[in-house]
Design a protein around this motif. Structure first.
Motif, PDB file in Angstrom:
ATOM      1  N   VAL A 204       0.831  -1.196   0.000  1.00 16.88           N
ATOM      2  CA  VAL A 204       0.000   0.000   0.000  1.00 16.88           C
ATOM      3  C   VAL A 204       0.871   1.253   0.000  1.00 16.88           C
ATOM      4  O   VAL A 204       1.993   1.261   0.503  1.00 16.88           O
ATOM      5  CB  VAL A 204      -0.953   0.026   1.210  1.00 16.88           C
ATOM      6  CG1 VAL A 204      -1.918  -1.151   1.161  1.00 16.88           C
ATOM      7  CG2 VAL A 204      -0.174   0.014   2.519  1.00 16.88           C
ATOM      8  N   GLU A 205       0.315   2.306  -0.601  1.00 19.62           N
ATOM      9  CA  GLU A 205       0.932   3.633  -0.551  1.00 19.62           C
ATOM     10  C   GLU A 205      -0.007   4.533   0.242  1.00 19.62           C
ATOM     11  O   GLU A 205      -1.170   4.715  -0.127  1.00 19.62           O
ATOM     12  CB  GLU A 205       1.134   4.182  -1.954  1.00 19.62           C
ATOM     13  CG  GLU A 205       1.848   5.530  -1.977  1.00 19.62           C
ATOM     14  CD  GLU A 205       2.076   6.023  -3.385  1.00 19.62           C
ATOM     15  OE1 GLU A 205       3.227   5.940  -3.868  1.00 19.62           O
ATOM     16  OE2 GLU A 205       1.086   6.469  -4.021  1.00 19.62           O
ATOM     17  N   ILE A 206       0.489   5.078   1.325  1.00 22.77           N
ATOM     18  CA  ILE A 206      -0.329   5.836   2.266  1.00 22.77           C
ATOM     19  C   ILE A 206      -0.148   7.338   2.052  1.00 22.77           C
ATOM     20  O   ILE A 206       0.983   7.845   2.019  1.00 22.77           O
ATOM     21  CB  ILE A 206       0.057   5.475   3.719  1.00 22.77           C
ATOM     22  CG1 ILE A 206      -0.100   3.958   3.951  1.00 22.77           C
ATOM     23  CG2 ILE A 206      -0.775   6.272   4.701  1.00 22.77           C
ATOM     24  CD1 ILE A 206      -1.479   3.427   3.697  1.00 22.77           C
ATOM     25  N   VAL A 216       5.002  -0.010  10.986  1.00 22.77           N
ATOM     26  CA  VAL A 216       4.672  -0.939   9.899  1.00 22.77           C
ATOM     27  C   VAL A 216       4.644  -0.226   8.556  1.00 22.77           C
ATOM     28  O   VAL A 216       4.767  -0.851   7.500  1.00 22.77           O
ATOM     29  CB  VAL A 216       3.324  -1.649  10.151  1.00 22.77           C
ATOM     30  CG1 VAL A 216       3.442  -2.593  11.333  1.00 22.77           C
ATOM     31  CG2 VAL A 216       2.200  -0.642  10.385  1.00 22.77           C
ATOM     32  N   PHE A 217       4.490   1.105   8.585  1.00 17.64           N
ATOM     33  CA  PHE A 217       4.546   1.897   7.360  1.00 17.64           C
ATOM     34  C   PHE A 217       5.775   2.805   7.418  1.00 17.64           C
ATOM     35  O   PHE A 217       5.977   3.536   8.392  1.00 17.64           O
ATOM     36  CB  PHE A 217       3.278   2.743   7.192  1.00 17.64           C
ATOM     37  CG  PHE A 217       2.021   1.923   7.185  1.00 17.64           C
ATOM     38  CD1 PHE A 217       1.760   1.030   6.161  1.00 17.64           C
ATOM     39  CD2 PHE A 217       1.100   2.043   8.218  1.00 17.64           C
ATOM     40  CE1 PHE A 217       0.597   0.272   6.155  1.00 17.64           C
ATOM     41  CE2 PHE A 217      -0.070   1.296   8.221  1.00 17.64           C
ATOM     42  CZ  PHE A 217      -0.313   0.402   7.179  1.00 17.64           C
ATOM     43  N   ALA A 218       6.579   2.767   6.354  1.00 20.06           N
ATOM     44  CA  ALA A 218       7.823   3.533   6.323  1.00 20.06           C
ATOM     45  C   ALA A 218       7.623   4.846   5.577  1.00 20.06           C
ATOM     46  O   ALA A 218       6.963   4.892   4.536  1.00 20.06           O
ATOM     47  CB  ALA A 218       8.934   2.714   5.652  1.00 20.06           C
ATOM     48  N   SER A 219       8.203   5.908   6.098  1.00 19.64           N
ATOM     49  CA  SER A 219       8.078   7.222   5.490  1.00 19.64           C
ATOM     50  C   SER A 219       8.869   7.306   4.194  1.00 19.64           C
ATOM     51  O   SER A 219       9.959   6.736   4.058  1.00 19.64           O
ATOM     52  CB  SER A 219       8.570   8.298   6.463  1.00 19.64           C
ATOM     53  OG  SER A 219       8.612   9.558   5.842  1.00 19.64           O
ATOM     54  N   GLY A 220       8.331   8.060   3.233  1.00 21.31           N
ATOM     55  CA  GLY A 220       9.026   8.263   1.962  1.00 21.31           C
ATOM     56  C   GLY A 220      10.103   9.308   2.050  1.00 21.31           C
ATOM     57  O   GLY A 220      10.828   9.533   1.086  1.00 21.31           O
ATOM     58  N   GLY A 221      10.232   9.989   3.177  1.00 25.86           N
ATOM     59  CA  GLY A 221      11.254  11.011   3.353  1.00 25.86           C
ATOM     60  C   GLY A 221      10.655  12.298   3.877  1.00 25.86           C
ATOM     61  O   GLY A 221       9.440  12.469   3.919  1.00 25.86           O
ATOM     62  N   VAL A 224       8.651  14.162   1.255  1.00 22.87           N
ATOM     63  CA  VAL A 224       7.570  13.385   0.633  1.00 22.87           C
ATOM     64  C   VAL A 224       6.613  12.932   1.727  1.00 22.87           C
ATOM     65  O   VAL A 224       6.963  12.100   2.551  1.00 22.87           O
ATOM     66  CB  VAL A 224       8.125  12.161  -0.125  1.00 22.87           C
ATOM     67  CG1 VAL A 224       6.987  11.399  -0.790  1.00 22.87           C
ATOM     68  CG2 VAL A 224       9.157  12.597  -1.155  1.00 22.87           C
ATOM     69  N   ARG A 225       5.414  13.502   1.733  1.00 19.36           N
ATOM     70  CA  ARG A 225       4.441  13.142   2.764  1.00 19.36           C
ATOM     71  C   ARG A 225       3.651  11.912   2.326  1.00 19.36           C
ATOM     72  O   ARG A 225       2.462  11.992   1.989  1.00 19.36           O
ATOM     73  CB  ARG A 225       3.516  14.313   3.046  1.00 19.36           C
ATOM     74  CG  ARG A 225       4.210  15.472   3.741  1.00 19.36           C
ATOM     75  CD  ARG A 225       3.199  16.482   4.239  1.00 19.36           C
ATOM     76  NE  ARG A 225       2.253  15.893   5.174  1.00 19.36           N
ATOM     77  CZ  ARG A 225       2.492  15.689   6.456  1.00 19.36           C
ATOM     78  NH1 ARG A 225       3.686  15.981   6.958  1.00 19.36           N
ATOM     79  NH2 ARG A 225       1.562  15.174   7.238  1.00 19.36           N
ATOM     80  N   SER A 226       4.344  10.782   2.291  1.00 19.15           N
ATOM     81  CA  SER A 226       3.699   9.511   1.961  1.00 19.15           C
ATOM     82  C   SER A 226       4.443   8.400   2.672  1.00 19.15           C
ATOM     83  O   SER A 226       5.599   8.562   3.083  1.00 19.15           O
ATOM     84  CB  SER A 226       3.693   9.264   0.445  1.00 19.15           C
ATOM     85  OG  SER A 226       5.007   9.089  -0.042  1.00 19.15           O
ATOM     86  N   TRP A 227       3.767   7.292   2.835  1.00 18.53           N
ATOM     87  CA  TRP A 227       4.330   6.134   3.509  1.00 18.53           C
ATOM     88  C   TRP A 227       4.017   4.893   2.680  1.00 18.53           C
ATOM     89  O   TRP A 227       3.050   4.858   1.907  1.00 18.53           O
ATOM     90  CB  TRP A 227       3.720   5.963   4.898  1.00 18.53           C
ATOM     91  CG  TRP A 227       3.998   7.068   5.847  1.00 18.53           C
ATOM     92  CD1 TRP A 227       4.925   7.109   6.844  1.00 18.53           C
ATOM     93  CD2 TRP A 227       3.318   8.337   5.906  1.00 18.53           C
ATOM     94  NE1 TRP A 227       4.873   8.297   7.512  1.00 18.53           N
ATOM     95  CE2 TRP A 227       3.896   9.080   6.960  1.00 18.53           C
ATOM     96  CE3 TRP A 227       2.284   8.922   5.160  1.00 18.53           C
ATOM     97  CZ2 TRP A 227       3.487  10.355   7.287  1.00 18.53           C
ATOM     98  CZ3 TRP A 227       1.859  10.209   5.484  1.00 18.53           C
ATOM     99  CH2 TRP A 227       2.458  10.905   6.531  1.00 18.53           C
ATOM    100  N   THR A 228       4.833   3.868   2.812  1.00 17.52           N
ATOM    101  CA  THR A 228       4.588   2.598   2.134  1.00 17.52           C
ATOM    102  C   THR A 228       4.679   1.473   3.153  1.00 17.52           C
ATOM    103  O   THR A 228       5.337   1.608   4.189  1.00 17.52           O
ATOM    104  CB  THR A 228       5.605   2.339   0.996  1.00 17.52           C
ATOM    105  OG1 THR A 228       6.935   2.354   1.547  1.00 17.52           O
ATOM    106  CG2 THR A 228       5.484   3.381  -0.088  1.00 17.52           C
ATOM    107  N   GLY A 229       4.024   0.365   2.850  1.00  9.04           N
ATOM    108  CA  GLY A 229       4.069  -0.784   3.744  1.00  9.04           C
ATOM    109  C   GLY A 229       3.322  -1.959   3.167  1.00  9.04           C
ATOM    110  O   GLY A 229       2.835  -1.920   2.028  1.00  9.04           O
TER     111      GLY A 229
END
Length: 288
Positions: A204-206, A216-221, A224-229
Motif C-alpha cells: 500500500v501507498e499511504i 509498519v509503514f515507512a516514510s518516503g522522506g 515526501v508526505r507519503s508512507w509505504t508498507g
C-alpha cells in the motif's frame, strides 16, 4: 488526528530456580537466550525461565534436557488472570517439543515438525507454563528453538486466531469503532497484491497516516508526505489492486500488519458524516 470520546519422558528430578544458570535473561528486552552446550552434563535438570513482559522472544540454541518458561505480565491485577499467551515459532525452529505444564501435568502444544510452519498458537495464561523438551539426538548441531510471544486480552486473542478465517464485511458501527481502536489507521491506495500459500500480502501507498502502533509503514522522506508498507490478510478475501482511496485499519501481530475493516474512503466519509450529524461517532477523525 484521532481524538477519543501428554506426559513427557523427562519429568524433572531437579529444578534449578536460578533463571540464569545456563541462559541469559534481559529484563529490558524481555527476552531469553540460552545454549544446551553448557547443559549437556545435566540433561535431567530443568531450567526455570521467568519472562514478565507483554511481548518478547526466546532462543534456545542446541537444546538438551528441558526448560520451563513462565510467561507473566509485569504487574499483578485481577485482569492478568484473564490474559492469554500467543506464540509464533520461527520458521527455523527445531529440536524440541513444546508442552503446556500445569501443576506437573503436561499437554502437547507443538511438535517439533509443527514449529517450522510459523503459525500463531494461543492459550490461556491459566493453562500453565511452557515445558520445552529437547528431542534426544546424538547430533544437536544446527538445532535452535526460537519463538516470539505476546500477552493479549480476550478480544486480541480472538482477532489473532481469526486471521486465517474467511473475511466478513464490517458493519457501520464496527467500522467507526475500528478507526478509534485499531493498531493502525491510514488512508491510501493498493499498489500490488502478492499471493502466498496461506495469505495475501498487499503493498500500500499511504497518503494520510492517522495512527500506527509500530513502524509498519515507512516514510518516503522529509519532503515526501507519503508512507509505504505491507498489510496481510487471508487469501479468501480476494483483494485486488485498483484505483481509488481506501481507509485501511487493522491490528499489528508480531510486527506484521493484518487487515481489519478497509472501506473505500468515500464510503467511510459518508458514514462518518452521517454519524457526526447524529452525534454517534465514538471518536473524532480529522477528515480535512
Amino acid at each position: 488526528m484521532l481524538t477519543p470520546t501428554l506426559a513427557s519422558p523427562l519429568l524433572p528430578l531437579l529444578l534449578l530456580l536460578c533463571p540464569v544458570s545456563f541462559g541469559q535473561y534481559s529484563s529490558d528486552q524481555c527476552s531469553w537466550k540460552g545454549s544446551g552446550l553448557t547443559h549437556e552434563g545435566h540433561t535431567r535438570d530443568v531450567e526455570q525461565v521467568y519472562l514478565r513482559c507483554s511481548q518478547g522472544s526466546l532462543e534456545w540454541l542446541y537444546p538438551t534436557g528441558a526448560i520451563i518458561v513462565n510467561l507473566r505480565p509485569n504487574t499483578a491485577s485481577a485482569a492478568a488472570a484473564r490474559l492469554s499467551v500467543c506464540i509464533k515459532p520461527s520458521a527455523e525452529s527445531s529440536g524440541t517439543n513444546i508442552y503446556l505444564d500445569r501443576s506437573g501435568r503436561l499437554r502437547l502444544l507443538l511438535r517439533e515438525q509443527d514449529q517450522a510452519r510459523g503459525r500463531v498458537h494461543c492459550f490461556s495464561i491459566q493453562e500453565g507454563a511452557l515445558f520445552i523438551e529437547a528431542v534426544p539426538r546424538t547430533d544437536i548441531s544446527r538445532r535452535i528453538t526460537a519463538f516470539q510471544y505476546e500477552l493479549v486480552n480476550d478480544r486480541q486473542r480472538a482477532e489473532t486466531q481469526s486471521l486465517s478465517a474467511p473475511c466478513q464485511p464490517c458493519g457501520d458501527a464496527e467500522m467507526l469503532l475500528a478507526v478509534c481502536t485499531n493498531d493502525f489507521v491510514a488512508r491510501g491506495r493498493i499498489k500490488k497484491v502478492e499471493q502466498a500459500e496461506e495469505h495475501s500480502s498487499v503493498t500500500v501507498e499511504i497518503s494520510r497516516l492517522y495512527r500506527q502502533k509500530t513502524q509498519v509503514f515507512a516514510s518516503g522522506g522529509v519532503r515526501v508526505r507519503s508512507w509505504t508498507g505491507h498489510i496481510k490478510l487471508p487469501r479468501q478475501c480476494g483483494v485486488k489492486a485498483g484505483e481509488g482511496d481506501f481507509l485501511f485499519t487493522g491490528t499489528v501481530r508480531f510486527g506484521e500488519a493484518w487487515m481489519g475493516c478497509a472501506p473505500r474512503y468515500k464510503d467511510f466519509l459518508r458514514l462518518y458524516q452521517e454519524a457526526q450529524q447524529q452525534g454517534t461517532n465514538p471518536c473524532h477523525v480529522d477528515t480535512d
